[in-house]
Each structure stands twice: as structure tokens, then as C-alpha cells.
Design a protein around this motif. Sequence first.
Motif, PDB file in Angstrom:
ATOM      1  N   PRO A  66     -12.786  32.539  94.730  1.00 36.95           N
ATOM      2  CA  PRO A  66     -14.019  32.095  95.294  1.00 36.95           C
ATOM      3  C   PRO A  66     -13.730  31.706  96.812  1.00 36.95           C
ATOM      4  O   PRO A  66     -12.768  31.182  97.056  1.00 36.95           O
ATOM      5  CB  PRO A  66     -14.601  31.024  94.571  1.00 36.95           C
ATOM      6  N   GLU A  80     -18.689  33.974  95.194  1.00 39.98           N
ATOM      7  CA  GLU A  80     -17.866  34.124  93.958  1.00 39.98           C
ATOM      8  C   GLU A  80     -18.038  35.502  93.480  1.00 39.98           C
ATOM      9  O   GLU A  80     -19.208  36.237  93.454  1.00 39.98           O
ATOM     10  CB  GLU A  80     -18.309  33.188  92.771  1.00 39.98           C
ATOM     11  N   PHE A  81     -16.998  36.191  93.706  1.00 37.96           N
ATOM     12  CA  PHE A  81     -16.927  37.692  93.320  1.00 37.96           C
ATOM     13  C   PHE A  81     -16.536  38.013  91.791  1.00 37.96           C
ATOM     14  O   PHE A  81     -15.727  37.524  91.255  1.00 37.96           O
ATOM     15  CB  PHE A  81     -15.918  38.494  94.015  1.00 37.96           C
ATOM     16  N   PRO A  82     -17.493  38.961  91.465  1.00 36.18           N
ATOM     17  CA  PRO A  82     -17.034  39.403  90.033  1.00 36.18           C
ATOM     18  C   PRO A  82     -15.770  40.179  89.918  1.00 36.18           C
ATOM     19  O   PRO A  82     -15.232  40.946  90.787  1.00 36.18           O
ATOM     20  CB  PRO A  82     -18.381  40.544  90.048  1.00 36.18           C
ATOM     21  N   PRO A  83     -15.248  40.318  88.637  1.00 35.52           N
ATOM     22  CA  PRO A  83     -13.977  40.880  88.580  1.00 35.52           C
ATOM     23  C   PRO A  83     -14.085  42.423  88.885  1.00 35.52           C
ATOM     24  O   PRO A  83     -14.830  43.013  88.546  1.00 35.52           O
ATOM     25  CB  PRO A  83     -13.502  40.590  87.194  1.00 35.52           C
ATOM     26  N   LEU A  84     -12.863  42.927  89.559  1.00 34.79           N
ATOM     27  CA  LEU A  84     -12.958  44.272  90.063  1.00 34.79           C
ATOM     28  C   LEU A  84     -12.453  45.006  88.823  1.00 34.79           C
ATOM     29  O   LEU A  84     -12.656  46.404  88.638  1.00 34.79           O
ATOM     30  CB  LEU A  84     -12.065  44.358  91.378  1.00 34.79           C
ATOM     31  N   SER A  85     -11.521  44.419  88.109  1.00 30.35           N
ATOM     32  CA  SER A  85     -10.923  44.992  87.182  1.00 30.35           C
ATOM     33  C   SER A  85     -10.220  43.926  86.043  1.00 30.35           C
ATOM     34  O   SER A  85     -10.460  42.853  86.439  1.00 30.35           O
ATOM     35  CB  SER A  85      -9.778  46.057  87.221  1.00 30.35           C
ATOM     36  N   ASN A  86      -9.784  44.261  85.053  1.00 30.63           N
ATOM     37  CA  ASN A  86      -9.117  43.144  84.235  1.00 30.63           C
ATOM     38  C   ASN A  86      -7.987  42.311  84.820  1.00 30.63           C
ATOM     39  O   ASN A  86      -7.753  41.294  84.653  1.00 30.63           O
ATOM     40  CB  ASN A  86      -8.634  43.720  82.775  1.00 30.63           C
ATOM     41  N   ARG A  93      -8.779  40.091  90.434  1.00 31.17           N
ATOM     42  CA  ARG A  93     -10.067  39.076  90.538  1.00 31.17           C
ATOM     43  C   ARG A  93      -9.730  38.579  91.925  1.00 31.17           C
ATOM     44  O   ARG A  93      -8.450  38.182  92.317  1.00 31.17           O
ATOM     45  CB  ARG A  93      -9.670  37.908  89.565  1.00 31.17           C
ATOM     46  N   GLU A  94     -10.735  38.152  92.771  1.00 34.24           N
ATOM     47  CA  GLU A  94     -10.826  37.614  94.057  1.00 34.24           C
ATOM     48  C   GLU A  94     -11.264  36.198  93.911  1.00 34.24           C
ATOM     49  O   GLU A  94     -12.127  35.876  92.884  1.00 34.24           O
ATOM     50  CB  GLU A  94     -11.761  38.518  94.888  1.00 34.24           C
TER      51      GLU A  94
END
Length: 72
Positions: free
Chosen positions: A15, A3-9, A12-13
Motif C-alpha cells: 500500500p 491499496e492494490f489487489p494482488p496481481l497474482s498469487n 503483491r504491491e
Amino acid sequence: MFEFPPLSNDLRESPVVFVESFAPGSLFLEEPRDVDRYRAALDSIRGVALDVEETRQLVLRIAEEFEAWTSA
């Protein structure tokens, strides 16, 4: 499960579930229903898993039993 943290607002990637296999090839599951199934399984495992101290005590007890068994 990754599960990836948001890259920006705005970026989002989703899971991804990685399923390793003994046979050649592994699976990457991205469909929400698949991810949800694995997330539920992980939650169930976490619900019955020992905490750090309980795990430490269990491993110590097993090691002591093994030592007693091999010394006899």
C-alpha cells in the motif's frame, strides 16, 4: 491511501499513502509504519463518519437553514 489487489498469487504491491500538499510537491509514503499510521487515522474517521442517509439529512437541514437565513 492506495491499496492494490494482488496481481497474482506471487505478486503483491505494498500500500502507498499519497499526501497532497499546498506547497509544491506531494509525498508518497510506503514505509509500513507510515502506512499503519494513516490506516489508523482513516479507521478513526470512518468510525465517526455519518452514513449516507445521515449525511443526506444533514446537508438538507443545512440547506434549509441557509435558505431561511438568506430569505430573511
